[in-house]
Design an enzyme around this catalytic site. Structure first.
Site, PDB file in Angstrom:
ATOM      1  N   HIS A  72      -4.610 -15.704   6.031  1.00 33.29           N
ATOM      2  CA  HIS A  72      -4.418 -16.422   4.766  1.00 33.29           C
ATOM      3  C   HIS A  72      -2.984 -16.941   4.685  1.00 33.29           C
ATOM      4  CE1 HIS A  72      -7.941 -14.984   2.039  1.00 33.29           C
ATOM      5  NE2 HIS A  72      -8.340 -15.291   3.256  1.00 33.29           N
ATOM      6  N   TYR A 201      -4.762 -14.121  -8.128  1.00 37.36           N
ATOM      7  CA  TYR A 201      -4.133 -13.145  -9.022  1.00 37.36           C
ATOM      8  C   TYR A 201      -4.081 -13.773 -10.417  1.00 37.36           C
ATOM      9  CZ  TYR A 201      -2.532 -10.496  -4.921  1.00 37.36           C
ATOM     10  OH  TYR A 201      -2.466  -9.746  -3.765  1.00 37.36           O
ATOM     11  N   PRO A 293      -0.829  -1.437  -6.596  1.00 35.92           N
ATOM     12  CA  PRO A 293      -1.435  -2.274  -5.552  1.00 35.92           C
ATOM     13  C   PRO A 293      -1.229  -3.785  -5.722  1.00 35.92           C
ATOM     14  CG  PRO A 293      -3.119  -1.320  -6.967  1.00 35.92           C
ATOM     15  CD  PRO A 293      -1.832  -0.689  -7.362  1.00 35.92           C
ATOM     16  N   LYS A 297       1.209  -3.732  -0.881  1.00 32.39           N
ATOM     17  CA  LYS A 297       2.260  -3.214   0.005  1.00 32.39           C
ATOM     18  C   LYS A 297       2.023  -1.792   0.527  1.00 32.39           C
ATOM     19  CE  LYS A 297       4.991  -6.660   0.341  1.00 32.39           C
ATOM     20  NZ  LYS A 297       3.867  -7.432   0.908  1.00 32.39           N
ATOM     21  N   TYR A 384       5.688 -11.300  -0.275  1.00 34.56           N
ATOM     22  CA  TYR A 384       4.247 -11.081  -0.100  1.00 34.56           C
ATOM     23  C   TYR A 384       3.886 -10.962   1.387  1.00 34.56           C
ATOM     24  CZ  TYR A 384      -0.706 -11.249  -1.202  1.00 34.56           C
ATOM     25  OH  TYR A 384      -2.034 -10.928  -1.341  1.00 34.56           O
TER      26      TYR A 384
HETATM   27  P1  RFL Z   1      -3.902   8.123   2.646  1.00 41.52           P
HETATM   28  O1  RFL Z   1      -4.739   6.916   2.971  1.00 41.52           O
HETATM   29  O2  RFL Z   1      -3.995   8.678   1.291  1.00 41.52           O
HETATM   30  O3  RFL Z   1      -4.274   9.231   3.729  1.00 41.52           O
HETATM   31  C1  RFL Z   1      -3.811  10.562   3.608  1.00 41.52           C
HETATM   32  C2  RFL Z   1      -4.793  11.470   4.334  1.00 41.52           C
HETATM   33  O4  RFL Z   1      -4.319  12.811   4.265  1.00 41.52           O
HETATM   34  C3  RFL Z   1      -5.406  13.671   3.950  1.00 41.52           C
HETATM   35  N1  RFL Z   1      -4.886  14.900   3.325  1.00 41.52           N
HETATM   36  C4  RFL Z   1      -4.742  16.059   3.976  1.00 41.52           C
HETATM   37  N2  RFL Z   1      -5.010  16.396   5.242  1.00 41.52           N
HETATM   38  C5  RFL Z   1      -4.764  17.688   5.599  1.00 41.52           C
HETATM   39  N3  RFL Z   1      -4.267  18.622   4.740  1.00 41.52           N
HETATM   40  C6  RFL Z   1      -3.992  18.308   3.460  1.00 41.52           C
HETATM   41  N4  RFL Z   1      -3.504  19.230   2.619  1.00 41.52           N
HETATM   42  C7  RFL Z   1      -4.210  16.979   3.035  1.00 41.52           C
HETATM   43  N5  RFL Z   1      -4.049  16.345   1.856  1.00 41.52           N
HETATM   44  C8  RFL Z   1      -4.460  15.095   2.052  1.00 41.52           C
HETATM   45  C9  RFL Z   1      -6.280  12.836   3.025  1.00 41.52           C
HETATM   46  O5  RFL Z   1      -7.625  13.318   2.977  1.00 41.52           O
HETATM   47  C10 RFL Z   1      -6.155  11.460   3.675  1.00 41.52           C
HETATM   48  O6  RFL Z   1      -7.158  11.222   4.628  1.00 41.52           O
HETATM   49  O7  RFL Z   1      -2.355   7.845   2.935  1.00 41.52           O
HETATM   50  P2  RFL Z   1      -1.643   6.949   4.053  1.00 41.52           P
HETATM   51  O8  RFL Z   1      -2.237   7.220   5.403  1.00 41.52           O
HETATM   52  O9  RFL Z   1      -0.198   7.100   3.827  1.00 41.52           O
HETATM   53  O10 RFL Z   1      -2.081   5.431   3.715  1.00 41.52           O
HETATM   54  C11 RFL Z   1      -1.648   4.802   2.534  1.00 41.52           C
HETATM   55  C12 RFL Z   1      -2.682   3.776   2.059  1.00 41.52           C
HETATM   56  O11 RFL Z   1      -3.949   4.419   2.010  1.00 41.52           O
HETATM   57  C13 RFL Z   1      -2.328   3.190   0.679  1.00 41.52           C
HETATM   58  O12 RFL Z   1      -0.941   2.967   0.580  1.00 41.52           O
HETATM   59  C14 RFL Z   1      -3.040   1.844   0.427  1.00 41.52           C
HETATM   60  O13 RFL Z   1      -4.416   2.021   0.352  1.00 41.52           O
HETATM   61  C15 RFL Z   1      -2.524   1.201  -0.873  1.00 41.52           C
HETATM   62  N6  RFL Z   1      -3.257  -0.037  -1.215  1.00 41.52           N
HETATM   63  C16 RFL Z   1      -2.942  -1.233  -0.608  1.00 41.52           C
HETATM   64  N7  RFL Z   1      -2.005  -1.301   0.361  1.00 41.52           N
HETATM   65  C17 RFL Z   1      -1.756  -2.469   1.026  1.00 41.52           C
HETATM   66  O14 RFL Z   1      -0.877  -2.512   1.901  1.00 41.52           O
HETATM   67  N8  RFL Z   1      -2.456  -3.634   0.745  1.00 41.52           N
HETATM   68  C18 RFL Z   1      -3.428  -3.650  -0.213  1.00 41.52           C
HETATM   69  O15 RFL Z   1      -4.068  -4.699  -0.396  1.00 41.52           O
HETATM   70  C19 RFL Z   1      -3.686  -2.426  -0.953  1.00 41.52           C
HETATM   71  N9  RFL Z   1      -4.638  -2.384  -1.919  1.00 41.52           N
HETATM   72  C20 RFL Z   1      -4.246   0.006  -2.208  1.00 41.52           C
HETATM   73  C21 RFL Z   1      -4.929  -1.199  -2.541  1.00 41.52           C
HETATM   74  C22 RFL Z   1      -4.587   1.207  -2.862  1.00 41.52           C
HETATM   75  C23 RFL Z   1      -5.573   1.214  -3.832  1.00 41.52           C
HETATM   76  N10 RFL Z   1      -5.869   2.449  -4.446  1.00 41.52           N
HETATM   77  C24 RFL Z   1      -7.178   2.996  -4.475  1.00 41.52           C
HETATM   78  C25 RFL Z   1      -4.809   3.307  -4.856  1.00 41.52           C
HETATM   79  C26 RFL Z   1      -5.903  -1.203  -3.508  1.00 41.52           C
HETATM   80  C27 RFL Z   1      -6.205  -0.003  -4.182  1.00 41.52           C
HETATM   81  C28 RFL Z   1      -7.238  -0.068  -5.267  1.00 41.52           C
HETATM   82  C1  PHB Z   2      -7.841  -5.727  -1.798  1.00 45.41           C
HETATM   83  O1  PHB Z   2      -8.466  -6.628  -1.204  1.00 45.41           O
HETATM   84  O2  PHB Z   2      -8.311  -4.597  -1.928  1.00 45.41           O
HETATM   85  C2  PHB Z   2      -6.511  -6.035  -2.374  1.00 45.41           C
HETATM   86  C3  PHB Z   2      -5.919  -7.246  -2.096  1.00 45.41           C
HETATM   87  C4  PHB Z   2      -4.670  -7.554  -2.646  1.00 45.41           C
HETATM   88  C5  PHB Z   2      -4.027  -6.639  -3.465  1.00 45.41           C
HETATM   89  C6  PHB Z   2      -4.626  -5.400  -3.716  1.00 45.41           C
HETATM   90  C7  PHB Z   2      -5.863  -5.099  -3.173  1.00 45.41           C
HETATM   91  O3  PHB Z   2      -2.835  -6.960  -4.006  1.00 45.41           O
END
Ligand code: RFL
Ligand code: PHB
Length: 391
Positions: A72, A201, A293, A297, A384
């Site tokens: 994109h 957005y 989110p 990032k 971004y």
């Molecule tokens: P995670 O993915 O939370 O993984 C951590 C893992 O550790 C396990 N765990 C344990 N394991 C052993 N012993 C314990 N005591 C433990 N406690 C926990 C968990 O089960 C899990 O499997 O962290 P990690 O790897 O640092 O990754 C981070 C990302 O998941 C997170 O930052 C992103 O998803 C945030 N995020 C977005 N980031 C982007 O760069 N671009 C996006 O478009 C974006 N969209 C989003 C998002 C996060 C969202 N939510 C649900 C908060 C959209 C949403 C809605």
């Molecule tokens: C997503 O596709 O889940 C998504 C995309 C952009 C954002 C957050 C989440 O800023």
């Protein structure tokens, strides 16, 4: 069991670190609390920066992302009933982001681990970390009713915001910075074509909305909702009606709706823990920092942390401690810039309960300035796509 690096958590941070270390000839074991299927069922990020895509290539798992990910070169901002395109590619000298779901990144990394015969312990119970301020750190856990212990040189805390690693650091040794936002995001995944080719957005008087996607036939939408809302309060019809309300008339008209495959609610938070190293324990990803989110990032920061950490460990085994000594400060410089961007974009696009008429006008004026000024659009675009990695 003995290994060089014990990784706690098999989210994207832990799995990518494992893959990068394997490529660098460093031994690692991953211990994860949940099952592999559970980890894959969490629907989260969708947007990868170029630096993240490069790291996935370096880890040898980029093939499917290149084949199926969607490059994109722009995003759309919608406010006052009109959409405005931010031409990210043009404003950043040709850079783009890749739309490719976190679930798919995780799946590719899990698959590579399996093919390479690397050890991941899923459904580990009672995980705890010990003696990381000394020279003999250990990770303990229970699996299949038996207690196990991993002896290692380093522990990588990749266990997310609610993990055990950061919580094991003495409170006097760690400083926490936090902002909790007074709203949440309700996300919906559906097997329907995206409303537009690029992400939209939207700032609207009824609240923020985001139109994203996973593929040309699968859409991901988000609505700002109340912290008290429950998924059960939102039927699919209620979700689609509210989304149509918040979109501009043309987008609302072309929105294709269908049954949801997944719906979930996530609160929004900004959070940083300093430092990110405590002796032999290194925090990475959501274990060390959270961004709302809006700026897309979180996953990208997790990837850049473990990119630096993998290199630091490889350098250590090649005879230099420079990388591990400077890991925390190098990560935190980038983290705080992403925190600032995510906080700013969240503040600009959402309705805050205490935002009065003056505040509304400030948001409107800033958006008008943003889409009308090349300087302001460039600030958005370069953040971004992702700020450059420090080496
Ligand atoms: P995670 O993915 O939370 O993984 C951590 C893992 O550790 C396990 N765990 C344990 N394991 C052993 N012993 C314990 N005591 C433990 N406690 C926990 C968990 O089960 C899990 O499997 O962290 P990690 O790897 O640092 O990754 C981070 C990302 O998941 C997170 O930052 C992103 O998803 C945030 N995020 C977005 N980031 C982007 O760069 N671009 C996006 O478009 C974006 N969209 C989003 C998002 C996060 C969202 N939510 C649900 C908060 C959209 C949403 C809605
Ligand atoms: C997503 O596709 O889940 C998504 C995309 C952009 C954002 C957050 C989440 O800023």
């Amino acid at each position: 069991m003995r290994t060089q690096v014990a990784i706690v958590g098999a989210g994207p941070a832990g799995l990518l670190l494992g893959a990068l270390l394997h490529r660098a000839g460093v031994d690692a074991v991953i211990v994860e609390r949940r099952s592999a299927d559970y980890v894959l069922s969490r629907i989260r990020a969708g947007v990868l920066e170029q630096t993240t895509a490069d790291l996935l290539d370096e880890a040898g798992v980029g093939a499917r992302m290149h084949a199926e990910g969607l490059p994109h070169g722009g995003i759309e901002l919608s406010f006052g009933g009109t959409r405005h395109r931010i031409d990210i590619q043009q404003l950043t000298g040709g850079k783009h982001v890749t739309v490719y779901g976190q679930t798919e990144v995780t799946r590719d990394l899990m698959h590579a681990r399996e093919v390479d015969g690397l050890t991941t312990v899923y459904e580990a119970e009672g995980v705890s970390v010990h003696d990381f301020d000394g020279a003999r750190p250990r990770v303990r856990y229970q699996h299949g009713g038996v207690w196990h212990e991993i002896e290692c040189d380093f522990i990588a805390g990749c266990d997310g915001f609610h993990g055990v690693c950061r919580a094991s650091v003495p409170t006097a040794a760690i400083q926490l910075f936090e902002r909790v936002y007074p709203f949440a995001w309700l996300g919906l995944l559906s097997e329907t074509p995206p409303v537009r080719e690029e992400l939209i957005y939207t700032r609207h008087e009824r609240g923020f909305a985001l139109c994203s996607m996973r593929s040309p036939t699968r859409s991901r939408y988000y609505l700002q909702c109340s912290l008290d809302d429950k998924v059960a309060d939102w039927s699919d019809d209620a979700f689609w009606d509210e989304l149509r309300h918040r979109l501009d008339p043309e987008a609302a008209e072309s929105l294709v709706t269908g049954p949801s495959i997944e719906k979930s609610i996530a609160p929004l938070r900004s959070f940083v823990a300093e430092p990110m190293r405590f002796g032999c324990l290194f925090l990475a990803g959501d274990a060390a920092h959270i961004v709302p989110p809006t700026g897309a990032k979180g996953l990208n920061l997790a990837a850049s942390d473990v990119g630096l950490l993998a290199r630091a460990f490889a350098e250590f085994y090649a005879g230099s401690e420079q990388g591990i000594a400077t890991y925390s400060e190098r990560c935190l410089r980038r983290v705080w810039k992403a925190e600032r961007f995510s906080w700013w974009f969240t503040s600009l696009m959402h309705q805050f309960p205490d935002n009065n008429a003056f505040g509304q006008r400030m948001q409107q004026a800033e958006l008008a300035y943003l889409v009308g000024s090349v300087a302001a659009s460039t600030v958005l675009a370069e953040n971004y796509v992702g700020l450059p990695l420090e080496h």
